[in-house]
Scaffold this active site. Structure first.
Site: not given
Ligand code: RIB
Length: 314
Positions: A16-17, A47, A225, A227-228, A252-256
């Site tokens: 839970m964030d 995510n 990278l 914004a690159l 947050t969660a951009a990589g996911d």
């Molecule tokens: O990658 C983002 C996530 O990292 C967040 O949602 C947080 O819960 C952490 O695990």
């Protein structure tokens, strides 16, 4: 005739964030007035599972929550995306994982995670093998115990299921894990931790990171990278994929999101370069909305009206 969706299994965390919006992060010893606090479903594993599901995959989640309200909300959130949660166990002894996510006005974040039930994940090998039957990909991160990650990778590979690893938060990999990884996706921080190189502003350095990850046994390596954009490396060489420039609200969660889109595109038989372009499109949409799971786009949203700059060979 409708196509059968690719099947993806995710072993990973559910958190839970607690998302706290601040004008800027406080300096040491300083107090800063925040703008808002929100409770948002997150966790790297959940995510990534959501991203795969929204890109059209048939997804099963393996993980652990506590016997509390957060755990219930997180499981329900996954179910709303059609994700199978029978592999998300309720641990009677430990609270659900929590992440404190501080988001600055610039969109950059700082995250502190309390593992809670994620730290107790323990797999039954027979059940795992059953889950992985017919799955094209197993996706994993490092918010659950490393021995479980290694065991799952072994079982997946023995069944012909490909392993996608996001080694985040960065940790040293057991030597045995490297050759079990088909696709590794790292950001600048993880790249620096694993190779000692800093690819942040130079796609050529990211290509060298990719080559080093491949020399450890990984087949396809992708370095994100921010914004690159991203750099993809496989046996055919490296390609640089620039990202469109947009106003960032929250990374947050951009990589996911990126990982989910790349995985589903690969599972749909796209090339690594075409898959990374899907990842760039999806994560570009993600950073324009606040919060983890609410910001992850669907396949239709990803395909709609968003062109990416052409990729180039390095
Ligand atoms: O990658 C983002 C996530 O990292 C967040 O949602 C947080 O819960 C952490 O695990």
């Amino acid at each position: 005739m409708t196509e059968t969706p690719p099947k993806v299994v995710c072993l990973g965390s559910l958190n839970m964030d607690l998302v706290i919006a601040v004008p800027r992060a406080p300096a040491e010893g300083e107090t800063v007035q925040g703008d808002s606090i929100r409770y948002v479903p997150g966790g790297k594993g959940a995510n990534q599972a959501v991203s795969c599901a929204r890109q059209g995959a048939d997804v099963s989640m393996l993980g652990r929550v506590g016997p509390d309200h957060h755990g219930q909300v997180l499981s329900e959130a996954l179910q709303q995306d059609g994700i199978a949660v029978h592999g998300v166990l309720v641990d009677p002894e430990v609270a659900t994982g929590v992440a404190m996510v501080m988001v600055e006005a610039s969109g950059l974040n700082r995250i502190v995670v309390i593992a809670g039930a994620n730290g107790q994940v323990c797999l039954d090998e027979a059940q795992l093998a059953q889950e992985l039957q017919d799955a094209q990909f197993l996706i994993m991160q490092f918010e659950v115990p490393m021995p479980q990650v290694l065991q799952a990778a072994r079982v997946a590979r023995s069944l012909g299921c490909q392993v996608v690893l996001n080694p985040s938060p960065a940790q040293t990999l057991p030597e045995a894990l490297w050759p079990l990884v088909d696709v590794m996706i790292v950001n600048e921080t993880e790249a620096r931790f694993l190779t000692g190189l800093s690819p942040d502003t130079d796609p050529k350095v990211a290509a060298e990171v990719g080559r080093q990850l491949r020399s450890k046994g990984v087949s396809q390596a992708v370095v994100t990278l921010g914004a690159l954009g991203a750099v993809a490396t496989d046996a055919g060489g490296s390609t640089y994929h620039p990202a469109p420039q947009v106003k960032v609200v929250d990374t947050t969660a951009a990589g996911d999101t990126f990982l989910g889109a790349v995985t589903v595109a690969l599972a749909s038989q796209r090339s690594l370069s075409a898959s990374v372009d899907m990842g760039i499109k999806a994560s570009t949409l993600c950073v324009q909305t606040m919060g983890a799971q609410p910001s992850i786009p669907t396949l239709a949203q990803t395909q709609q009206n968003l062109s990416v700059p052409p990729w180039m060979s390095l």
